[in-house]
Each structure stands twice: as structure tokens, then as C-alpha cells.
Design a protein around this motif. Structure first.
Motif, PDB file in Angstrom:
ATOM      1  N   GLY A  56       0.790  -1.221   0.000  1.00 46.36           N
ATOM      2  CA  GLY A  56       0.000   0.000   0.000  1.00 46.36           C
ATOM      3  C   GLY A  56       0.821   1.268   0.000  1.00 46.36           C
ATOM      4  O   GLY A  56       0.266   2.374   0.066  1.00 46.36           O
ATOM      5  N   GLY A  76      -3.896  -0.676   1.541  1.00 44.22           N
ATOM      6  CA  GLY A  76      -4.666  -1.422   0.555  1.00 44.22           C
ATOM      7  C   GLY A  76      -4.024  -1.234  -0.805  1.00 44.22           C
ATOM      8  O   GLY A  76      -3.267  -0.272  -1.020  1.00 44.22           O
ATOM      9  N   ASN A  77      -4.294  -2.144  -1.728  1.00 43.38           N
ATOM     10  CA  ASN A  77      -3.727  -2.039  -3.068  1.00 43.38           C
ATOM     11  C   ASN A  77      -4.244  -0.797  -3.791  1.00 43.38           C
ATOM     12  O   ASN A  77      -5.455  -0.579  -3.854  1.00 43.38           O
ATOM     13  CB  ASN A  77      -4.047  -3.279  -3.888  1.00 43.38           C
ATOM     14  N   ILE A  78      -3.329  -0.018  -4.337  1.00 43.60           N
ATOM     15  CA  ILE A  78      -3.699   1.135  -5.151  1.00 43.60           C
ATOM     16  C   ILE A  78      -3.997   0.642  -6.562  1.00 43.60           C
ATOM     17  O   ILE A  78      -3.118   0.097  -7.239  1.00 43.60           O
ATOM     18  CB  ILE A  78      -2.576   2.187  -5.159  1.00 43.60           C
ATOM     19  N   THR A  79      -5.223   0.819  -7.009  1.00 44.58           N
ATOM     20  CA  THR A  79      -5.641   0.319  -8.319  1.00 44.58           C
ATOM     21  C   THR A  79      -5.081   1.170  -9.453  1.00 44.58           C
ATOM     22  O   THR A  79      -4.638   0.650 -10.477  1.00 44.58           O
ATOM     23  CB  THR A  79      -7.177   0.292  -8.411  1.00 44.58           C
ATOM     24  N   TYR A  93      -8.634   3.502  -5.091  1.00 42.80           N
ATOM     25  CA  TYR A  93      -8.662   2.174  -4.479  1.00 42.80           C
ATOM     26  C   TYR A  93      -9.972   1.495  -4.871  1.00 42.80           C
ATOM     27  O   TYR A  93     -11.037   1.854  -4.378  1.00 42.80           O
ATOM     28  CB  TYR A  93      -8.609   2.272  -2.957  1.00 42.80           C
ATOM     29  N   ASP A  95     -10.804  -1.645  -4.190  1.00 39.82           N
ATOM     30  CA  ASP A  95     -11.260  -2.490  -3.088  1.00 39.82           C
ATOM     31  C   ASP A  95     -12.061  -1.700  -2.061  1.00 39.82           C
ATOM     32  O   ASP A  95     -13.078  -2.170  -1.541  1.00 39.82           O
ATOM     33  CB  ASP A  95     -10.075  -3.166  -2.394  1.00 39.82           C
ATOM     34  N   TYR A  99     -11.202   7.289  -3.303  1.00 36.98           N
ATOM     35  CA  TYR A  99     -10.135   7.975  -4.024  1.00 36.98           C
ATOM     36  C   TYR A  99      -9.623   9.118  -3.160  1.00 36.98           C
ATOM     37  O   TYR A  99     -10.297   9.583  -2.230  1.00 36.98           O
ATOM     38  CB  TYR A  99     -10.602   8.484  -5.389  1.00 36.98           C
ATOM     39  N   ARG A 111      -9.991  11.275   2.182  1.00 33.83           N
ATOM     40  CA  ARG A 111     -10.378  10.182   1.292  1.00 33.83           C
ATOM     41  C   ARG A 111     -11.861  10.315   0.983  1.00 33.83           C
ATOM     42  O   ARG A 111     -12.664  10.572   1.868  1.00 33.83           O
ATOM     43  CB  ARG A 111     -10.082   8.827   1.934  1.00 33.83           C
TER      44      ARG A 111
END
Length: 271
Positions: A56, A76-79, A93, A95, A99, A111
């Protein structure tokens, strides 16, 4: 049957006579730095490279020099990263369906929740006028959302463009007043800035792409860089010295390649 044979023969003759152009260029390694497994990446107009890892974290590099790191409290994984404007870096994100924006110091703003924009936003990016382009998986279309007015201004259905039972959106970006969306199963869709569908760049398996001048470029098969003119569709290729997940051209003759373990920079030499 005879017509089909003639048609196929004509196709292969054309392919043989007019193959994709190959760069008369070689790559010379400049520098390298080890990185953690990357999941997304971007480059800004100052040629700084941003790499998000599986933990992350978002790291900013100038060539291979680590400048600074953004480590959010909620990991968390950044898309998707859109860093072209280094003063307003966009992070999405999928998940979390959230944003946020980062400033040039990689300090985070509030956020924002994406579900208020769409029941599910599969992909989202910043538009050139600082609003949002959204790929809505539930309503199956491309939307534009005006942040200031809190409402949609564009809604383009995908029904006649994509197969609703077989698609995989991997990336979206606005460039030169055009919106590009890669569907791994069919190609790169091109829209104007009013959301009107224009054409499809016929290529499959694209996970990420970027731009230089009038050309879009992407990695094919992990070890070939392909450039496509976004107006004429003229193509050229460059064999890469290593497998890579992301590639960025910059400074006219530099190439950054991001693999699972390293960020490598190369100079591009003419033969």
C-alpha cells in the motif's frame, strides 16, 4: 471456399510486405534500484516516477533516486495512479471504493467515497478539467462526474462497444482531450472528451499504457514495447532486455522499466 483462401492469402501478403516498424535502437543500462512488488505506476510531467507496492506504499523516484514515500494509515492495493500533475496526484482504491489526492509532498487529502458516484466503480481516473472519469461496472458504461456540482455530466453505455459477458478493464487515462480505456480481451477503446466512442486500437492483453507525443505505448508479452500513433495507428516495436510490468519513456531518449523486483533506467541509443 476459394474466396476465403484468396482473402487469407492477401492478408498474409500484406502482413509480410507491411510489418510493424522496428526501432533501429539499442538500450544501454544507466542505473537500477530494488523495489517491492509493484501493483501500479505512473509518471508526472517532471519525469518523476511513482510506484505503488503490495503493502500500500507509494514511492516517488527521480530516475532511480528515491525521493519520498507515501504510507497511508489505511493500507490497501492502489488500483490506479494518475500523477501527470505532480501538484495533484490522483489515487484510486477499487477495493475500498475510495479515491484521494496527494500534493507534491505526497501529503494526503481527505479520502472520498466512490459509492456515492456509482454503485460500483471498477476503474476511475482524473479528467483534464479536474473532474472524474468512471467506468461503472453495474450500469456498464463510461461516466463523467463533476466534483463541484456533485452530478454526472456524461454517460456513455458500453452495450454496443464491449461484450458484457467477456471484458476486463485494466486501465483508463485522458490524454490530448481523448479518453483511453484498455479492455484486456478486445483492445484499447478511444473516446472524445464528450464521451463519444471513436474507435478501438486492436490489441489484446494490455494491462497498462502511457503516452509520448502523439503515440500510445504499452508492453506486449512482458518483453516488447509497442508504440501506436493515436491518430494514424502507425506502429513500431522495441525489444526489451528484460521482462517488465510497466514502462515509461522520458527525456526524449530514456526508458524506465519496472519489473517485480527492480526499477531500471536505460538510455536509448541509435544504431
Amino acid at each position: 471456399m476459394r474466396k476465403k483462401i484468396v482473402s487469407r492469402l492477401f492478408f498474409f501478403i500484406i502482413l509480410f510486405i507491411c510489418p510493424p516498424l522496428v526501432y533501429g535502437q539499442q538500450l544501454q543500462l544507466i542505473d537500477s534500484i530494488l523495489i517491492n512488488a509493484p501493483v501500479s505506476a505512473s509518471i508526472d510531467r517532471l519525469n518523476q516516477i511513482y510506484i505503488a507496492d503490495k503493502r500500500g506504499n507509494l514511492s516517488q523516484y527521480k530516475n532511480t533516486h528515491l525521493v519520498q514515500i507515501f504510507s497511508p494509515q489505511q493500507t490497501g492495493n492502489i488500483t490506479l495512479i494518475e500523477a501527470w500533475n505532480p501538484l495533484k496526484i490522483f489515487i484510486f482504491y477499487a477495493d475500498f471504493q475510495e479515491y484521494l489526492f496527494l500534493d507534491r509532498f505526497l501529503s494526503a487529502s481527505q479520502r472520498y467515497q466512490a459509492p456515492e458516484l456509482s454503485r460500483f466503480s471498477g476503474m476511475m481516473t482524473l479528467s483534464n478539467d479536474n473532474n472524474l472519469w468512471i467506468v461503472d461496472y453495474i450500469n456498464f458504461g463510461l461516466k463523467k462526474y463533476d466534483i463541484n456540482f456533485g452530478d454526472y455530466t456524461i454517460n456513455t453505455p458500453f452495450d454496443l462497444i464491449l461484450n458484457p459477458d467477456k471484458y476486463e478493464i485494466t486501465f483508463i487515462r485522458e490524454y490530448q482531450n481523448l479518453v483511453f480505456i484498455s479492455d484486456k480481451n478486445s483492445g484499447i477503446l478511444v473516446f472524445d472528451n464528450l464521451g463519444n466512442y471513436l474507435k478501438k486500437i486492436q490489441v489484446k492483453g494490455v494491462n497498462h499504457f502511457s503516452f509520448t507525443g502523439d503515440e500510445l505505448y504499452y508492453i506486449s508479452g512482458n518483453d516488447v514495447l509497442i508504440k501506436v500513433n493515436i491518430y494514424s495507428d502507425k506502429r513500431s516495436t522495441l525489444s526489451l532486455p528484460q521482462d517488465a510490468l510497466f514502462a515509461f519513456l522520458y527525456d526524449n531518449n530514456k526508458l524506465a522499466l519496472i519489473s517485480e523486483k527492480a526499477l531500471n533506467t536505460y538510455s536509448i541509443k541509435e544504431n
